[in-house]
Structures are given as C-alpha cells and as structure tokens.
Design an enzyme around this catalytic site. Structure first.
Site, PDB file in Angstrom:
ATOM      1  N   LEU A   8     -36.023 -43.842 -83.342  1.00  0.00           N
ATOM      2  CA  LEU A   8     -36.574 -44.020 -81.995  1.00  0.00           C
ATOM      3  C   LEU A   8     -36.779 -45.524 -81.731  1.00  0.00           C
ATOM      4  CD1 LEU A   8     -37.763 -42.663 -79.411  1.00  0.00           C
ATOM      5  CD2 LEU A   8     -39.993 -42.719 -80.541  1.00  0.00           C
ATOM      6  N   GLY A  46     -40.701 -51.153 -79.427  1.00  0.00           N
ATOM      7  CA  GLY A  46     -41.486 -50.418 -80.412  1.00  0.00           C
ATOM      8  C   GLY A  46     -42.490 -49.503 -79.731  1.00  0.00           C
ATOM      9  N   TRP A  54     -36.503 -50.455 -88.189  1.00  0.00           N
ATOM     10  CA  TRP A  54     -37.700 -49.968 -88.886  1.00  0.00           C
ATOM     11  C   TRP A  54     -37.629 -48.469 -89.125  1.00  0.00           C
ATOM     12  CZ3 TRP A  54     -40.128 -53.623 -91.159  1.00  0.00           C
ATOM     13  CH2 TRP A  54     -40.251 -54.879 -90.544  1.00  0.00           C
ATOM     14  N   THR A 105     -37.481 -45.300 -91.420  1.00  0.00           N
ATOM     15  CA  THR A 105     -37.755 -44.767 -92.757  1.00  0.00           C
ATOM     16  C   THR A 105     -36.564 -43.938 -93.236  1.00  0.00           C
ATOM     17  OG1 THR A 105     -40.089 -44.672 -92.199  1.00  0.00           O
ATOM     18  CG2 THR A 105     -39.377 -43.325 -94.067  1.00  0.00           C
ATOM     19  N   CYS A 119     -42.216 -34.557 -81.445  1.00  0.00           N
ATOM     20  CA  CYS A 119     -42.020 -34.682 -82.898  1.00  0.00           C
ATOM     21  C   CYS A 119     -43.107 -35.568 -83.470  1.00  0.00           C
ATOM     22  CB  CYS A 119     -40.684 -35.332 -83.228  1.00  0.00           C
ATOM     23  SG  CYS A 119     -39.277 -34.565 -82.483  1.00  0.00           S
ATOM     24  N   LEU A 120     -43.401 -36.661 -82.726  1.00  0.00           N
ATOM     25  CA  LEU A 120     -44.400 -37.598 -83.224  1.00  0.00           C
ATOM     26  C   LEU A 120     -45.766 -36.932 -83.310  1.00  0.00           C
ATOM     27  CD1 LEU A 120     -43.277 -40.831 -81.339  1.00  0.00           C
ATOM     28  CD2 LEU A 120     -42.947 -40.290 -83.742  1.00  0.00           C
ATOM     29  N   ARG A 146     -47.866 -37.061 -86.562  1.00  0.00           N
ATOM     30  CA  ARG A 146     -49.153 -37.771 -86.542  1.00  0.00           C
ATOM     31  C   ARG A 146     -50.283 -36.903 -87.075  1.00  0.00           C
ATOM     32  NH1 ARG A 146     -48.155 -40.076 -80.506  1.00  0.00           N
ATOM     33  NH2 ARG A 146     -46.868 -41.850 -81.150  1.00  0.00           N
ATOM     34  N   GLU A 160     -45.789 -44.672 -85.943  1.00  0.00           N
ATOM     35  CA  GLU A 160     -46.208 -43.430 -85.268  1.00  0.00           C
ATOM     36  C   GLU A 160     -47.284 -43.716 -84.222  1.00  0.00           C
ATOM     37  OE1 GLU A 160     -45.322 -40.212 -85.832  1.00  0.00           O
ATOM     38  OE2 GLU A 160     -44.111 -40.406 -87.640  1.00  0.00           O
TER      39      GLU A 160
HETATM   40  C1  LIG Z   1     -42.628 -49.077 -92.679  1.00  0.00           C
HETATM   41  C2  LIG Z   1     -42.296 -48.626 -91.289  1.00  0.00           C
HETATM   42  C3  LIG Z   1     -41.567 -47.465 -91.115  1.00  0.00           C
HETATM   43  C4  LIG Z   1     -41.210 -47.034 -89.832  1.00  0.00           C
HETATM   44  N1  LIG Z   1     -40.465 -45.895 -89.684  1.00  0.00           N
HETATM   45  C5  LIG Z   1     -39.990 -45.555 -88.444  1.00  0.00           C
HETATM   46  C6  LIG Z   1     -39.096 -44.461 -88.272  1.00  0.00           C
HETATM   47  O1  LIG Z   1     -38.751 -43.769 -89.241  1.00  0.00           O
HETATM   48  N2  LIG Z   1     -38.593 -44.219 -87.051  1.00  0.00           N
HETATM   49  C7  LIG Z   1     -38.945 -44.949 -85.954  1.00  0.00           C
HETATM   50  O2  LIG Z   1     -38.453 -44.674 -84.872  1.00  0.00           O
HETATM   51  N3  LIG Z   1     -39.817 -45.992 -86.076  1.00  0.00           N
HETATM   52  C8  LIG Z   1     -40.345 -46.317 -87.290  1.00  0.00           C
HETATM   53  N4  LIG Z   1     -41.211 -47.390 -87.433  1.00  0.00           N
HETATM   54  C9  LIG Z   1     -41.495 -48.198 -86.272  1.00  0.00           C
HETATM   55  C10 LIG Z   1     -42.904 -48.060 -85.711  1.00  0.00           C
HETATM   56  O3  LIG Z   1     -43.047 -46.824 -85.102  1.00  0.00           O
HETATM   57  C11 LIG Z   1     -43.154 -49.243 -84.792  1.00  0.00           C
HETATM   58  O4  LIG Z   1     -43.310 -50.369 -85.610  1.00  0.00           O
HETATM   59  C12 LIG Z   1     -44.377 -49.049 -83.919  1.00  0.00           C
HETATM   60  O5  LIG Z   1     -44.117 -48.092 -82.932  1.00  0.00           O
HETATM   61  C13 LIG Z   1     -44.819 -50.342 -83.245  1.00  0.00           C
HETATM   62  O6  LIG Z   1     -43.756 -50.998 -82.651  1.00  0.00           O
HETATM   63  P1  LIG Z   1     -43.476 -52.545 -82.946  1.00  0.00           P
HETATM   64  O7  LIG Z   1     -43.509 -52.768 -84.389  1.00  0.00           O
HETATM   65  O8  LIG Z   1     -42.248 -52.917 -82.223  1.00  0.00           O
HETATM   66  O9  LIG Z   1     -44.716 -53.294 -82.355  1.00  0.00           O
HETATM   67  P2  LIG Z   1     -44.936 -53.784 -80.855  1.00  0.00           P
HETATM   68  O10 LIG Z   1     -44.715 -52.675 -79.920  1.00  0.00           O
HETATM   69  O11 LIG Z   1     -44.168 -55.046 -80.631  1.00  0.00           O
HETATM   70  O12 LIG Z   1     -46.474 -54.107 -80.889  1.00  0.00           O
HETATM   71  C14 LIG Z   1     -47.020 -55.291 -81.478  1.00  0.00           C
HETATM   72  C15 LIG Z   1     -48.524 -55.271 -81.310  1.00  0.00           C
HETATM   73  O13 LIG Z   1     -48.858 -55.229 -79.934  1.00  0.00           O
HETATM   74  C16 LIG Z   1     -49.680 -54.128 -79.638  1.00  0.00           C
HETATM   75  N5  LIG Z   1     -49.338 -53.594 -78.324  1.00  0.00           N
HETATM   76  C17 LIG Z   1     -48.120 -53.192 -77.864  1.00  0.00           C
HETATM   77  N6  LIG Z   1     -48.222 -52.706 -76.615  1.00  0.00           N
HETATM   78  C18 LIG Z   1     -49.530 -52.783 -76.293  1.00  0.00           C
HETATM   79  C19 LIG Z   1     -50.279 -52.448 -75.108  1.00  0.00           C
HETATM   80  N7  LIG Z   1     -49.710 -51.881 -74.051  1.00  0.00           N
HETATM   81  N8  LIG Z   1     -51.593 -52.666 -75.127  1.00  0.00           N
HETATM   82  C20 LIG Z   1     -52.205 -53.197 -76.212  1.00  0.00           C
HETATM   83  N9  LIG Z   1     -51.563 -53.544 -77.335  1.00  0.00           N
HETATM   84  C21 LIG Z   1     -50.243 -53.344 -77.363  1.00  0.00           C
HETATM   85  C22 LIG Z   1     -49.412 -53.135 -80.735  1.00  0.00           C
HETATM   86  O14 LIG Z   1     -50.499 -52.261 -80.920  1.00  0.00           O
HETATM   87  C23 LIG Z   1     -49.187 -54.040 -81.916  1.00  0.00           C
HETATM   88  O15 LIG Z   1     -50.417 -54.381 -82.501  1.00  0.00           O
HETATM   89  C24 LIG Z   1     -41.616 -47.787 -88.703  1.00  0.00           C
HETATM   90  C25 LIG Z   1     -42.410 -48.930 -88.906  1.00  0.00           C
HETATM   91  C26 LIG Z   1     -42.753 -49.361 -90.162  1.00  0.00           C
HETATM   92  C27 LIG Z   1     -43.580 -50.588 -90.344  1.00  0.00           C
END
Ligand SMILES: Cc1cc2nc3c(=O)[nH]c(=O)nc-3n(C[C@H](O)[C@H](O)[C@H](O)COP(=O)(O)OP(=O)(O)OC[C@H]3O[C@@H](n4cnc5c(N)ncnc54)[C@H](O)[C@@H]3O)c2cc1C
Lengths: 262, 395
Positions: B141, B147, B172, B174, B249-250, B254, B374
């Site tokens: 996703l 993200g 990112w 898994t 799914c999430l 979760r 998640e």
């Molecule tokens: C080890 C690992 C495994 C993963 N596995 C999967 C997987 O299998 N499949 C998959 O699809 N994804 C996966 N992910 C991705 C994960 O779901 C995303 O990292 C997560 O959704 C956050 O997105 P981002 O890292 O792009 O952070 P960003 O969206 O860039 O956010 C950065 C920061 O800004 C904050 N922020 C963002 N928007 C707002 C808002 N509107 N208001 C306030 N704060 C905000 C966030 O809370 C965060 O602290 C994985 C991540 C990790 C680290």
C-alpha cells in the site's frame, strides 16, 4: 483380499487400542506451600498442567504408534471436573477420546490404580502407557499397582518402544547401559525420556478437541491405603560463595571445615 | 543466545482475565507461547543482530496455525475467533515483533483481502498455500511518496488493448524480498483504488530489500517495483472497490497489533521483575527500592489496562460491533504502552539492560516501527479526534 487387509498383513500391524494415564501436576513455576498444619498441598492459585512424562512421552508415543499402524488412543484421568480443561489439551495433542473418573477427594496411588483398573479391565486395551512418575510426588507407584490389579506384565522406565504385530520391543536405560526386551501385548508400560518428542498442539487439534468425547464415569469408591501426616519444604538454598581459582586450598578448607563434606 | 528468564515466562493476568477466556482460547495461547519459547527465543537475538529473518520458521508458523487463524477452515485457515487471533499475535510478539509482523501480514493483509475480496478460484488457489506457509505473501500500500496519505497513491493498474498493466513502486513492504505473491493496491484509469495479486516471476516485477534498519531487524522489509507488469484479469480482486478495501485489511491487522504489543510489554516486564529481584545493590535487591517498585507497579497497571482494552476489542469483534476508530484507540494506546515499558525495563536493569541477555533493546527498537506502521501514532490520534468531534483534522 481387500486392499486394506493386505496392507495389514504385509506390515503385520494390528489395530491397537491404547490407554494413556494422564495426571495433573502444578506448573513448575508454582510457589509450593501447604495448609491444614502442613498436611495438605495448597491448591490456591495453582496452575495445573499435564504431567510432562505422561504428555511428552506416554501420550505422544501412543499417538505415533497409532499414526504408524492404526489404532485408537484413549486418555484416562482420575479427578474432579476442574481437570477437564487440562484433559482437553491431551485431546488437542491428538488423543481420540478421554475418560475422567470422577473422584473429588484425596486419593493415593492405590486408590487411583484401582479406579483406572476398573476402566482398563472393561476396555480391552492392548497397551496401557503412563509416565515414569509425576513431577510433583515422584511416586512411580501407579504402573506396577495397575498392572498387578489387572494381571498384566509391567515394564518400567522405558526409553524406546516399537511394535510389530503383537510384539513390542522395548529399551530401558539401566545403570551403566541399556536393556532391550520384548513383550507381547497387552501390557502396562511406564515411559521415560527418549521415548518421543513433546508435541505442541496446533489450532486444528485444539478446535477438534472441543468435540471429542470426554466421558465422565462414576468412581468405584476404592479408599486410600495411606494418608499424609506432614509435608515439609526443603531447606532454603544458602548463598553461593565464589572462590578464586588461584586459591584451591581455600576451597578445600571450606569443604572440610564449613560444609564438612570432605 | 536466548533471553535470560524466557523459560519461566507465564504471562501476566493481574485481573484474572483468563476466567473470561474459553478452554480453547487458553490452549491456543499456551501452545503458541510454548512454540515461541522453543523456536523463537533461542535464535531471535542472533537473527536481529544479523538482520536476518529466520526463514525456517515460515513452515512452522503454518503448521502451528499462525497463518490465517481467522480465515475459515474450508480455505485452510483456523476458523478461529478474534480473541484467539489476538492471543496468537500477543504470544508471537512476546518472541519478536518481526515474527508477529510476518504472521500479521500473511494473515490480515494477504489472506484476509483474498478471502474477503477475491474470487472463489483465487481463494481456492492461494489461501491453503498461504495457510501452510508454502507461499509467503506481502501487502503493498505504502509508496515512496505516500505513507500516511495512501489515497494519493501513484501506482496504476491500467487496461491497454484488453490487457492490464501495473506500473509504480511500493516502499517499506514487510516480507517483500522473499514473498511469493504480493497483494497490491493501485488506481485504475478513473482513479479508483483496486487490488491485484502479483506473483513472483511475472516479468517486470522486482523486490529489492531495504538495508540499514535499526528496527524489526528480524523481519525483511523491501520495495515492490512494477515496470509495466502484465496482470492477468484472473489476478484482480473482483470485489475490492475503493480505498476502504485495503483499509479494512488494516483494521484486521491493527487489532492484532493492539494485542501483539501486550506480548512485547509482558516479555520486558517479566525480565525486569526477575532481574530486579536477583540483582543486589547497597545490600538489597533492586526490587526492594521504592523507586523500582513504583516503576514495576505502574507498568503492571498500564499493562493490565491495555489487556482490558484488547479483550473488549476482541469481544466487540466477535459480536460484529467493532468500529475502526475503536481499533485505532487500541493500537495507539497499546503500542505506546509497550514502547514505554520496554524503555523503562531497560533502565531498571542498568547496563545489563542494554545487552542481548535481555530482550529490552530489541523490543524497544522493534516497537519504533510498530508505532509507525499500520497508521502512525499521530494518525490514530486524529482518527479518535475525528470520531469524537466529527471534524477531519488530517488535511
Ligand atoms: C518496518 C516497516 C514495515 C512496514 N511494512 C509495510 C507493509 O508491509 N505494507 C505497507 O503498505 N506499508 C508498510 N510500512 C509502511 C508504513 O505503513 C508507513 O511507514 C506509515 O504508514 C507512515 O508513512 P510514512 O513512513 O511515509 O510517514 P509519513 O506519512 O511521511 O509521516 C511522517 C510523520 O508525519 C506524521 N504525519 C503525517 N500526516 C500527518 C497529519 N495529517 N497530521 C499529523 N501528523 C502527520 C506521521 O504521524 C509521522 O510521524 C512499513 C513501515 C515500516 C517502518
């Protein structure tokens, strides 16, 4: 000749009925204490588990033999309704059905053996298996008593058990070596380490255990021949003394003067 | 190396919540607990140090029933209820969040969408293989540029000359580098989110791994790259319509994480209690100092509250009454609780606390991912905020 019949002839294997005696013991992390002037074990907050020797070795080996040759595995427990939860675990591991002989009060090895004997006599089992001992009382009494009561041979402390046709080959660990013997079924056998590997029940086993029969039968009411006068805890462990490897004479002195062991 | 006090781990049940569990639920929990003690604990510190997923555990996870426990038995799943699923996740995460992540992804993010949105043929073809561990799946996703805001995803599934082509990249992810199949979310020509199953070996599909993680080191994370991958129509999930499909799914995953976090917290607390009773300073055990007792008592209280939250979520789930916002509250609260406990337990054990004799550092580092994936800690707060005010504060 049917396909099935020829299969049995070739393998000389016999559909066997196994009875596995299972008892409940406190989980090994239980803090042991006594009540009623140290005459009774304190059941309060005790987590009960299947006696590992019954579960890991007797039950699992019976299941392995059944899986290899065909058969039916029944587990039997003497005790109250609270035991059912733990008995279900034996069904989850793979036993086909269970019998609980509904004894609620205290019962010594003789009383338990007598109750199981009644069930064993009417069941026509080829093999009756149990652990070499329970991990709480370490009595090792039950197998011998049960075999005597139902007039069957008894083999104790077996570490290996194989069957071909009606004959079993058994290994026993004896002082300084091994003893290998054969015996025709039916017999009673107590099982020790080496007999099998512990099995963890999987989800399918656990869910199917729910619907397997757990038959509760009324006890014969045979009384105990012994009664407990007193339990005592072992003395508390004393602190460990570290002695430098450079001073072996100090170790000798302490062993001699303080521990009085040499 | 195995964690010092792992063998006498018996969980925590201060409020006798066990009495609310069925015999089967308790057996399930105890079975997974034993399996974790036997198969995960002895190797996990080493795997985390070497940044390796213990591949040999995939088949074992299938055998024990950790893949798709809540999927019906006719498709190879366990047919279990939500509380059982939660208990499985709790025990797996007691071992390691990475192992739990692998099972979460397989169960809730790969098997669940195929079961919920797939055709009968897709269910029959994939679910039993995923349940046994013959196939490992991943869920795509998140993208490099999207993200927290998956609605803006750029990956496209476009029809051209009667054929479907998938283009874009997921980040990112898994299990990505070792997955056999990936459930991937993309936008169609009209911008609607659709789901499809991509198989390893399809031309144009690659899965490079992401290196240099200080968190979830015993879980493999990577990218899914689609260079105009031709997707047969039979691989498109026919009933997945819109972003709410992946979001459902999430929700399932979760809930598992809210329960999983309990396991990591319990493991830390157990080790801290045991060590603080053994270690003496100033002539008495650490556990005899009021400051230590305050920490331990507060941690047990927080853990117990989180257990109550999880159990109630499980009950609502079983009764079909649960809302995504309720799950958000559980995930957010419990993961933060676990992270705090991991750090505090590390502190209680002094220098020993940073070593591999104890699980604190590994859990704490793992939970930094769990608090982000998640739905981040912030995003779940905004979900609760929106639920109580009716105002969307995301955009
Ligand atoms: C080890 C690992 C495994 C993963 N596995 C999967 C997987 O299998 N499949 C998959 O699809 N994804 C996966 N992910 C991705 C994960 O779901 C995303 O990292 C997560 O959704 C956050 O997105 P981002 O890292 O792009 O952070 P960003 O969206 O860039 O956010 C950065 C920061 O800004 C904050 N922020 C963002 N928007 C707002 C808002 N509107 N208001 C306030 N704060 C905000 C966030 O809370 C965060 O602290 C994985 C991540 C990790 C680290």
């Amino acid at each position: 000749m049917s396909k099935l019949a020829s299969h049995f002839l070739i393998n000389k294997n016999k559909f066997m009925k196994f009875l596995v005696c299972i008892s409940l013991v406190p989980d090994t992390t239980t803090k042991i204490s006594f009540v009623d002037n140290d005459t009774k074990f304190n059941n309060d907050k005790v987590q009960w588990i299947l006696n590992p020797y019954d579960e890991w070795y007797a039950l699992v080996r019976a299941l392995e033999l059944k899986e290899a040759n065909g058969g039916n595995v029944t587990v039997v427990n003497v005790g109250p309704a609270e035991n059912d939860q733990v008995i279900r675990k034996a069904l989850a591991i793979g036993a086909d059905d269970a019998i609980r002989i509904d004894v609620t009060g205290d019962a010594d090895s003789f009383a338990i053996a007598s109750e199981i004997a009644a069930v064993a006599k009417s069941g026509g089992y080829d093999m009756i298996l149990l652990g070499k001992e329970t991990i709480n009382y370490n009595g090792s009494n039950l197998g011998g008593m049960l075999a005597e009561l139902i007039d069957l041979p008894f083999i104790s402390y077996a570490s290996k058990l194989d069957v071909a046709g009606n004959t079993a080959t058994i290994e026993r660990d004896i002082e300084g070596g091994k003893e290998v013997l054969t015996a025709d079924v039916p017999f009673v056998i107590s099982c020790a380490k080496g007999m099998a590997e512990a099995r963890i029940p999987n989800m399918k086993g656990i869910m199917s255990a729910k619907t397997k029969p757990l038959n509760v039968v009324a006890p014969q009411g045979v009384g105990s021949l012994t009664s407990v006068v007193k339990y005592e805890l072992p003395p508390a462990k004393s602190a460990c003394k570290m002695i430098s490897a450079d001073h072996p004479e100090e170790l000798i002195r302490l062993l001699h003067e303080e521990a009085k062991m040499i | 190396m195995s964690n010092r006090y792992a063998s006498n781990f018996r969980g925590f049940d201060y409020l006798q919540l066990d009495e609310q569990l069925t015999t089967e639920q308790k057996l399930i929990r105890d079975s997974i607990r034993n399996w974790v003690t036997q198969s995960v604990v002895p190797i996990i510190e080493d795997c985390a140090e070497r940044n390796e997923f213990p591949k040999q555990l995939i088949k074992e996870l299938g055998k024990i029933g950790a893949f798709g426990p809540h999927i019906p038995t006719e498709y190879g799943g366990g047919g279990l209820d939500a509380i059982s699923y939660g208990l499985i996740m709790q025990e797996l995460e007691r071992g390691d969040s990475g192992i739990r992540s692998c099972a979460s992804v397989q169960s809730s993010l790969v098997m669940y969408p195929i079961w919920k949105f797939g055709s009968e043929e897709q269910k029959k073809n994939y679910l039993p293989k995923l349940a046994s561990g013959e196939y490992l799946g991943s869920f795509g996703l998140t993208e490099p540029n999207h993200g927290s805001d998956p609605a803006s995803m750029e990956t496209k599934l476009i029809q051209r000359n009667g054929k479907y082509y998938l283009s874009g990249a997921k980040m990112w992810i898994t299990n990505a580098p070792m997955c056999d199949i990936a459930v991937v979310w993309a936008k169609n020509e009209v911008g609607h989110v659709v789901g499809c199953i991509v198989e390893r070996g399809m031309p144009g599909f690659t899965t490079p791994s992401i290196q240099g993680k200080w968190s979830l080191r015993a879980s493999i994370t990577g990218e899914l790259i689609f260079d105009a991958v031709e997707i047969p129509e039979s691989h498109i999930l026919p009933h997945a319509k819109g972003l709410k499909a992946p979001l459902s799914c999430l929700s399932s995953a979760r809930f598992g994480i809210a329960c999983g976090a309990l396991g990591a917290a319990m493991d830390c607390l157990h080790h801290a209690i045991e060590y603080s009773k053994e270690r003496t300073q100033f002539g008495k055990p650490l556990a005899a100092f009021q400051l230590t007792q305050k920490k331990l008592a507060e941690m047990l209280t927080d853990l117990t509250k989180a257990q109550l939250l999880s159990l109630q979520l499980g009950k609502l789930h079983i009764e079909g009454k649960i809302t995504p916002a309720q799950i958000s509250m559980g995930k957010r609260n419990n993961v933060e609780m676990a992270l705090r406990i991991a750090r505090e337990c590390r502190q209680i054990c002094g220098a020993m606390g940073i070593s591999q004799d104890f699980p604190f550092m590994r859990h704490a580092m793992n939970l930094e991912s769990v608090i982000t994936y998640e739905g981040t800690h912030e995003v779940h707060l905004l979900i609760t905020g929106m639920d109580i005010t009716g105002i969307n504060a995301f955009e």
